[in-house]
Design a protein around this motif. Structure first.
Motif, mmCIF file in Angstrom:
data_model
loop_
_atom_site.group_PDB
_atom_site.id
_atom_site.type_symbol
_atom_site.label_atom_id
_atom_site.label_comp_id
_atom_site.label_asym_id
_atom_site.label_seq_id
_atom_site.Cartn_x
_atom_site.Cartn_y
_atom_site.Cartn_z
ATOM 1 N N ALA A 1 -13.546 11.793 15.099
ATOM 2 C CA ALA A 1 -13.715 12.533 14.165
ATOM 3 C C ALA A 1 -13.028 12.254 12.825
ATOM 4 C CB ALA A 1 -13.503 14.076 14.751
ATOM 5 N N LEU A 2 -11.818 11.971 13.077
ATOM 6 C CA LEU A 2 -10.975 11.633 11.778
ATOM 7 C C LEU A 2 -11.643 10.557 10.954
ATOM 8 C CD1 LEU A 2 -7.392 11.949 13.389
ATOM 9 C CD2 LEU A 2 -8.589 13.553 12.043
ATOM 10 N N LYS A 3 -11.950 9.382 11.503
ATOM 11 C CA LYS A 3 -12.574 8.415 10.783
ATOM 12 C C LYS A 3 -13.799 9.022 9.847
ATOM 13 C CE LYS A 3 -12.595 5.388 14.167
ATOM 14 N NZ LYS A 3 -12.756 4.096 14.844
ATOM 15 N N GLU A 4 -14.669 9.710 10.525
ATOM 16 C CA GLU A 4 -15.672 10.216 9.897
ATOM 17 C C GLU A 4 -15.601 11.312 8.645
ATOM 18 O OE1 GLU A 4 -19.172 12.589 11.780
ATOM 19 O OE2 GLU A 4 -18.973 11.112 13.528
ATOM 20 N N VAL A 5 -14.295 11.787 8.831
ATOM 21 C CA VAL A 5 -13.948 12.863 7.700
ATOM 22 C C VAL A 5 -13.456 11.982 6.527
ATOM 23 C CG1 VAL A 5 -12.179 14.578 6.982
ATOM 24 C CG2 VAL A 5 -13.360 14.646 9.200
ATOM 25 N N ALA B 1 0.309 13.833 11.905
ATOM 26 C CA ALA B 1 0.947 13.111 11.010
ATOM 27 C C ALA B 1 2.315 12.898 10.989
ATOM 28 C CB ALA B 1 0.653 14.272 9.611
ATOM 29 N N GLY B 2 3.118 13.824 11.640
ATOM 30 C CA GLY B 2 4.463 13.683 11.710
ATOM 31 C C GLY B 2 4.836 12.546 13.146
ATOM 32 N N ASP B 3 3.806 12.237 13.655
ATOM 33 C CA ASP B 3 4.239 11.221 14.929
ATOM 34 C C ASP B 3 3.979 9.918 14.252
ATOM 35 O OD1 ASP B 3 4.239 9.445 16.966
ATOM 36 O OD2 ASP B 3 2.577 10.786 18.180
ATOM 37 N N PRO B 4 5.184 9.048 14.324
ATOM 38 C CA PRO B 4 5.299 7.573 13.576
ATOM 39 C C PRO B 4 4.037 6.831 14.206
ATOM 40 C CG PRO B 4 7.491 8.439 14.016
ATOM 41 C CD PRO B 4 6.654 9.463 14.689
ATOM 42 N N VAL B 5 4.039 6.951 15.477
ATOM 43 C CA VAL B 5 2.889 6.062 16.253
ATOM 44 C C VAL B 5 1.392 6.665 15.642
ATOM 45 C CG1 VAL B 5 1.647 5.443 18.313
ATOM 46 C CG2 VAL B 5 4.063 5.780 18.245
ATOM 47 N N ALA B 6 1.290 7.858 15.588
ATOM 48 C CA ALA B 6 -0.137 8.115 15.121
ATOM 49 C C ALA B 6 -0.202 8.045 13.514
ATOM 50 C CB ALA B 6 -0.436 9.767 15.336
ATOM 51 N N ALA B 7 0.847 7.930 12.873
ATOM 52 C CA ALA B 7 0.754 7.810 11.578
ATOM 53 C C ALA B 7 0.267 6.354 11.017
ATOM 54 C CB ALA B 7 2.240 8.065 10.626
ATOM 55 N N VAL B 8 0.611 5.495 12.034
ATOM 56 C CA VAL B 8 0.105 3.929 11.911
ATOM 57 C C VAL B 8 -1.450 3.957 11.652
ATOM 58 C CG1 VAL B 8 -0.056 1.564 12.883
ATOM 59 C CG2 VAL B 8 1.899 2.971 12.695
ATOM 60 N N LEU B 9 -1.983 4.971 12.520
ATOM 61 C CA LEU B 9 -3.752 4.863 12.717
ATOM 62 C C LEU B 9 -4.376 5.741 11.503
ATOM 63 C CD1 LEU B 9 -4.332 5.624 16.504
ATOM 64 C CD2 LEU B 9 -4.038 3.286 15.432
ATOM 65 N N LEU B 10 -3.538 6.534 10.992
ATOM 66 C CA LEU B 10 -3.985 7.338 9.787
ATOM 67 C C LEU B 10 -3.880 6.584 8.675
ATOM 68 C CD1 LEU B 10 -2.173 10.856 10.969
ATOM 69 C CD2 LEU B 10 -4.616 10.251 11.250
ATOM 70 N N LEU B 11 -2.817 5.662 8.277
ATOM 71 C CA LEU B 11 -2.783 4.766 7.373
ATOM 72 C C LEU B 11 -3.895 3.986 7.264
ATOM 73 C CD1 LEU B 11 -1.011 2.913 5.156
ATOM 74 C CD2 LEU B 11 -0.089 1.995 7.366
ATOM 75 N N GLY C 1 -7.183 5.118 6.367
ATOM 76 C CA GLY C 1 -7.597 5.653 4.817
ATOM 77 C C GLY C 1 -7.096 6.736 4.291
ATOM 78 N N PHE C 2 -6.325 7.597 5.137
ATOM 79 C CA PHE C 2 -5.992 8.819 4.573
ATOM 80 C C PHE C 2 -5.227 8.741 3.155
ATOM 81 C CE2 PHE C 2 -7.195 10.562 8.687
ATOM 82 C CZ PHE C 2 -7.530 11.859 8.378
ATOM 83 N N ASP C 3 -5.299 9.711 2.186
ATOM 84 C CA ASP C 3 -4.466 9.616 0.998
ATOM 85 C C ASP C 3 -3.223 9.966 0.971
ATOM 86 O OD1 ASP C 3 -6.837 8.458 -0.716
ATOM 87 O OD2 ASP C 3 -7.828 9.904 -0.035
ATOM 88 N N HIS D 1 0.895 -1.197 0.133
ATOM 89 C CA HIS D 1 -0.023 0.018 0.067
ATOM 90 C C HIS D 1 0.847 1.192 0.091
ATOM 91 C CE1 HIS D 1 -3.634 2.397 0.707
ATOM 92 N NE2 HIS D 1 -2.695 3.149 1.630
ATOM 93 N N HIS D 2 0.663 2.095 -0.877
ATOM 94 C CA HIS D 2 1.414 3.129 -1.075
ATOM 95 C C HIS D 2 0.942 4.450 -0.363
ATOM 96 C CE1 HIS D 2 3.026 6.793 -3.832
ATOM 97 N NE2 HIS D 2 3.814 6.774 -2.826
ATOM 98 N N LEU D 3 1.458 5.103 0.442
ATOM 99 C CA LEU D 3 0.988 6.279 1.233
ATOM 100 C C LEU D 3 1.794 7.504 1.209
ATOM 101 C CD1 LEU D 3 -1.173 7.495 3.031
ATOM 102 C CD2 LEU D 3 0.180 6.734 5.059
ATOM 103 N N PRO D 4 1.828 8.328 0.112
ATOM 104 C CA PRO D 4 2.577 9.557 -0.283
ATOM 105 C C PRO D 4 2.709 10.458 1.013
ATOM 106 C CG PRO D 4 0.793 9.166 -1.787
ATOM 107 C CD PRO D 4 0.364 8.391 -0.709
ATOM 108 N N LEU D 5 3.997 10.621 1.152
ATOM 109 C CA LEU D 5 4.513 11.417 2.444
ATOM 110 C C LEU D 5 4.669 12.934 1.726
ATOM 111 C CD1 LEU D 5 6.457 9.178 4.542
ATOM 112 C CD2 LEU D 5 3.977 9.644 4.683
ATOM 113 N N TRP D 6 3.908 13.838 2.417
ATOM 114 C CA TRP D 6 4.282 15.428 1.529
ATOM 115 C C TRP D 6 4.852 16.125 3.000
ATOM 116 C CZ3 TRP D 6 -0.968 16.440 -0.831
ATOM 117 C CH2 TRP D 6 -1.425 15.666 -1.997
ATOM 118 N N VAL D 7 5.036 17.335 2.633
ATOM 119 C CA VAL D 7 5.854 18.336 3.620
ATOM 120 C C VAL D 7 4.960 19.297 3.939
ATOM 121 C CG1 VAL D 7 8.136 17.289 3.733
ATOM 122 C CG2 VAL D 7 7.383 19.170 2.021
ATOM 123 N N ASN D 8 5.069 20.131 5.099
ATOM 124 C CA ASN D 8 4.587 21.527 5.297
ATOM 125 C C ASN D 8 5.840 22.475 5.060
ATOM 126 O OD1 ASN D 8 2.605 20.054 6.290
ATOM 127 N ND2 ASN D 8 3.093 20.184 8.474
#
Length: 336
Positions: A240-244, A262-272, A275-277, A24-31
């Motif tokens: 809320a995130l799942k709803e969005v 988004a920059g926290d590796p632990v939270a990123a697992v949940l964001l993956l 289904g965040f694009d 599964h490819h999850l693009p990582l973008w920057v601020n």
């Protein structure tokens, strides 16, 4: 020294995409905000810009930059990342981002005149900025425009009208440029509940995790007395995130997330797992997030999300995730 060795190890991933073990490819973008951010982002293998903070240049100026000055600033960013997408947020001032030459005095600035509320009240500021952004994208066509602090469809409707007007003016002036994609920042609780309607009208959604967490939990994270209550792994935030994500995908629109989460590796697992694009973060965090997600499967991430979704305590969620990832031998990139 430990940090330096970790970063050296992560450097080898620079040119590799963020792909999970099950493909599964999850693009990582920057601020970004300053031109200096561009080089750092490219060194760390960013796949685009998820948040260009246009207000940074305004805050470093003694007056509102002219249209031609703004064109030069935006063109630099767009060219540097071309053909990758560059998401430019329109002026997001107010709250903790004041302009010396545009003073705003309010007793409660975080719930006051900020973001899109200011620029819709001052269309002359908004139109100059949007014209400059669109003009800067001529021949590149990698511009995405992001609208901050949207609290309802009426604001999106008004902003879209002005953006189309700016684009129409440029076309009439002989500028050959495409209409950019327009996105909405989901950072106000009302936008969570109108996410489906907003996604229907816009081209994409982008969650601003810092402000959304702050507003959902009614916590000023800059206030030492209550800062400990600010936690983006709070069950209400995760819900809320799942709803969005569900709302955006129901309308066939992509949804990204930017901010500290988004920059926290632990939270990123949940964001993956949600289904965040794409995830957008400070470039410093990008290698760690990429390293961790490349060691995971999407299926395992979804199992972890399901497990913590049944929990009602953020501390328990933190410890469960840290333990699970530590047991996989992934603890070296976890934040203390």
């Amino acid at each position: 020294e430990e940090e330096r060795l970790i970063n050296k190890d992560l450097d080898s991933l620079r040119s590799l995409p963020c792909v999970t073990l099950d493909g599964h490819h999850l693009p990582l973008w920057v601020n970004t905000g300053l031109l200096a951010d561009v080089k750092r982002a490219q060194q760390r293998g960013a796949e685009g810009v998820g948040l260009y903070r246009s207000e940074v240049a305004f805050m470093g100026s003694s007056r509102f930059p002219s249209e031609s000055e703004q064109v030069l600033m935006y063109r630099e960013q767009l060219q540097a990342f071309h053909p990758l997408p560059v998401t430019m947020r329109t002026l997001d001032i107010g709250g903790d981002k004041p302009l010396s030459y545009f003073p705003i005095k309010e007793s409660n600035p975080y719930l006051g005149w900020r973001g899109i509320r200011i620029t819709l009240d001052h269309p002359e500021i908004f139109l100059v900025q949007v014209r400059a952004m669109i003009k800067a994208s001529a021949g590149l066509n990698n511009l995405h425009i992001l609208l901050p602090m949207i609290s309802g469809v009426h604001e999106l409707d008004d902003a879209q009208h002005l953006i189309h007007r700016a684009w129409g003016e440029l076309i009439n002036e002989g500028v050959d440029v495409q209409m950019p994609k327009i996105g909405v920042m989901i950072e106000v609780p009302s936008a969570v509940y109108q996410a489906k309607e907003l996604a229907r009208m816009a081209d994409f959604l982008s969650v601003g995790s810092n402000d959304l967490t702050q507003y959902l939990l009614a916590v000023d994270r800059n206030n030492a007395r209550v800062a400990a209550l600010y936690d983006y792994l709070h069950p209400a935030v995760l819900m809320a995130l799942k709803e969005v994500v569900c709302a955006a995908h129901a309308e066939g629109k992509p949804v990204s997330i930017c901010g500290e989460m988004a920059g926290d590796p632990v939270a990123a697992v949940l964001l993956l797992a949600m289904g965040f694009d794409s995830l957008s973060m400070n470039s410093t965090h990008l290698p760690k997030v990429k390293w961790l997600l490349r060691k995971m499967t999407l299926e395992h991430a979804q199992e972890l999300l399901e497990e913590v979704s049944a929990m009602d305590n953020p501390q328990l969620i933190h410890s469960t995730l840290n333990l699970a990832l530590g047991n996989l031998g992934l603890s070296k990139v976890l934040n203390p």
